[in-house]
Scaffold this active site. Sequence first.
Site, PDB file in Angstrom:
ATOM      1  N   TYR A   1       0.857  -1.193   0.000  1.00  0.00           N
ATOM      2  CA  TYR A   1       0.000   0.000   0.000  1.00  0.00           C
ATOM      3  C   TYR A   1       0.884   1.231   0.000  1.00  0.00           C
ATOM      4  CZ  TYR A   1      -3.458   3.445   1.613  1.00  0.00           C
ATOM      5  OH  TYR A   1      -4.273   4.548   1.732  1.00  0.00           O
TER       6      TYR A   1
ATOM      7  N   LYS B   1       3.934   9.413   8.765  1.00  0.00           N
ATOM      8  CA  LYS B   1       3.581   9.753  10.149  1.00  0.00           C
ATOM      9  C   LYS B   1       4.735   9.732  11.153  1.00  0.00           C
ATOM     10  CE  LYS B   1       1.676   5.397   8.965  1.00  0.00           C
ATOM     11  NZ  LYS B   1       0.466   4.804   8.500  1.00  0.00           N
TER      12      LYS B   1
ATOM     13  N   ASP C   1       9.386   2.852   0.045  1.00  0.00           N
ATOM     14  CA  ASP C   1       8.336   3.511   0.804  1.00  0.00           C
ATOM     15  C   ASP C   1       8.546   3.110   2.263  1.00  0.00           C
ATOM     16  OD1 ASP C   1       6.113   4.397   2.092  1.00  0.00           O
ATOM     17  OD2 ASP C   1       4.688   3.739   0.561  1.00  0.00           O
TER      18      ASP C   1
HETATM   19  C1  LIG Z   1       3.752   2.022   3.338  1.00  0.00           C
HETATM   20  C2  LIG Z   1       2.739   3.131   3.317  1.00  0.00           C
HETATM   21  N1  LIG Z   1       2.830   4.090   2.388  1.00  0.00           N
HETATM   22  C3  LIG Z   1       1.967   5.125   2.340  1.00  0.00           C
HETATM   23  C4  LIG Z   1       0.952   5.234   3.253  1.00  0.00           C
HETATM   24  C5  LIG Z   1       0.016   6.383   3.202  1.00  0.00           C
HETATM   25  O1  LIG Z   1       0.231   7.227   4.274  1.00  0.00           O
HETATM   26  P1  LIG Z   1      -0.913   8.251   4.772  1.00  0.00           P
HETATM   27  O2  LIG Z   1      -1.973   7.407   5.371  1.00  0.00           O
HETATM   28  O3  LIG Z   1      -0.204   9.123   5.739  1.00  0.00           O
HETATM   29  O4  LIG Z   1      -1.368   8.979   3.566  1.00  0.00           O
HETATM   30  C6  LIG Z   1       0.816   4.253   4.246  1.00  0.00           C
HETATM   31  C7  LIG Z   1      -0.250   4.345   5.250  1.00  0.00           C
HETATM   32  O5  LIG Z   1      -0.313   3.617   6.188  1.00  0.00           O
HETATM   33  C8  LIG Z   1       1.726   3.177   4.283  1.00  0.00           C
HETATM   34  O6  LIG Z   1       1.635   2.212   5.205  1.00  0.00           O
END
Ligand SMILES: Cc1ncc(COP(=O)(O)O)c(C=O)c1O
Length: 423
Positions: free
Chosen positions: A142, A265, A237
């Site tokens: 994700y 976060k 990521d």
């Molecule tokens: C690996 C990863 N990338 C991107 C995101 C997206 O982050 P946000 O929810 O702050 O938009 C998440 C959210 O949990 C994530 O786990």
Amino acid sequence: MTKSEELFQRAVKRIPGGVNSPVRAYGSVTEAPRFIQGAVGCKIFDVDGNEYIDYIDSWGPMILGHNNEQIKDAVIRASENGLSFGCATEVEVEMAEFICDKIPHVDMIRMVNSGTEAVMSALRVARGYTGKNKIIKFAGCYHGHTDAMLVSAGSGVMTSGVPDSAGVPKGCTQDTMLAVYNDLNSVEKLFIESDSQVAAVIVEPVGANMGVVPPADGFLQGLRDLCDKYHALLIFDEVITGFRLSFSGAAGFYGITPDLVTYGKIIGAGMPVGAYGGRKEIMEMVAPAGPVYQAGTLSGNPIAMAAGLTQLKILWEDQDIYKRLYQKGELLYEGIRKIFLEKGVDYQVNSVSSLGCIFFTENKVTDYTSAKTSDTAEFSKYFRYMLNNGIHIAPSQFEAMFLSDAHTEAEIQETLDCIEKYF
Ligand SMILES: Cc1ncc(COP(=O)(O)O)c(C=O)c1O
């Protein structure tokens, strides 16, 4: 009726599904969500006065535990000067310098407001820098809710993905190709089929959004090699793994150097922050230094920076924390494995340091297809039992458990005792 149930009834009338982010709705576990009053250390309290040991940790950022005194003080101090100016501030420079000085693969960094924004922007930079359009991502990883990442596999003959959400036009996903996690052949096949049009491969270096799926030996190095061979950028990521597996995230933990990295976060210590960074010549493509446009009124918000920088400084100064998180992970996840062995339970426990999960399947879980063999009805039952016994885990099979430095042996043992009684 509990106060949580009452609040949920009110919420669904005014907020779609009653929540501001889908997983919070507890949809897959047939419960009303618990509304949270507060949290401290590894404990979280709901509005009905129930106390839980928390393994959600705000989905990762609370590495030090909830409501850390130093971070709270930093936020209070920063807020005395005002909440937002929409202008440059010193703390943004300090944050950028702090990260770039300490993370070898980050020469420059740009703050944004969420992980989604960080990914969206990093993909744009990768395309701007390489002059190519295709992106390879992995099924089950994700990367936030930007259109190009809301994609599922097309039919076997199609290399481009198809939208995985209503409202995403085909055009937005036609350049996203889906590979199989831990399967380098599936990646090379896409490189070949795309006729060298791949701008970047984006990966969660530890899969943490299909449950926890560690990278197989050689997988991340293999991605590095394929990206070099086909002149594409490798994007880690690290929204979940950054500053958690090691100070330099999964990149440092596994010793692999990505070209770009995305954070979320964690660098805001729970405040709404994201960031993307990498090599200087790539990051200099970003406006106003370069031609790739990306902006944000609240980006680098001084309160969020104060919170995040305070957490990063604590983590940097006390790097034993990473040993402790690892040991706590061993205690919890090895403890569950031991219970399963003793009781003849054939379910999987996947983990990397402080991240882990149980898969309710007899199959080894190495990718999204094997993750989906998990019995989610069984997970639901387990989730409700845990919640009713004071253990707060994510209300979905496909999420991780997050340990923090505030979890002590006592709470981990209490959790294990609870798990032992269930199985
Ligand atoms: C690996 C990863 N990338 C991107 C995101 C997206 O982050 P946000 O929810 O702050 O938009 C998440 C959210 O949990 C994530 O786990």
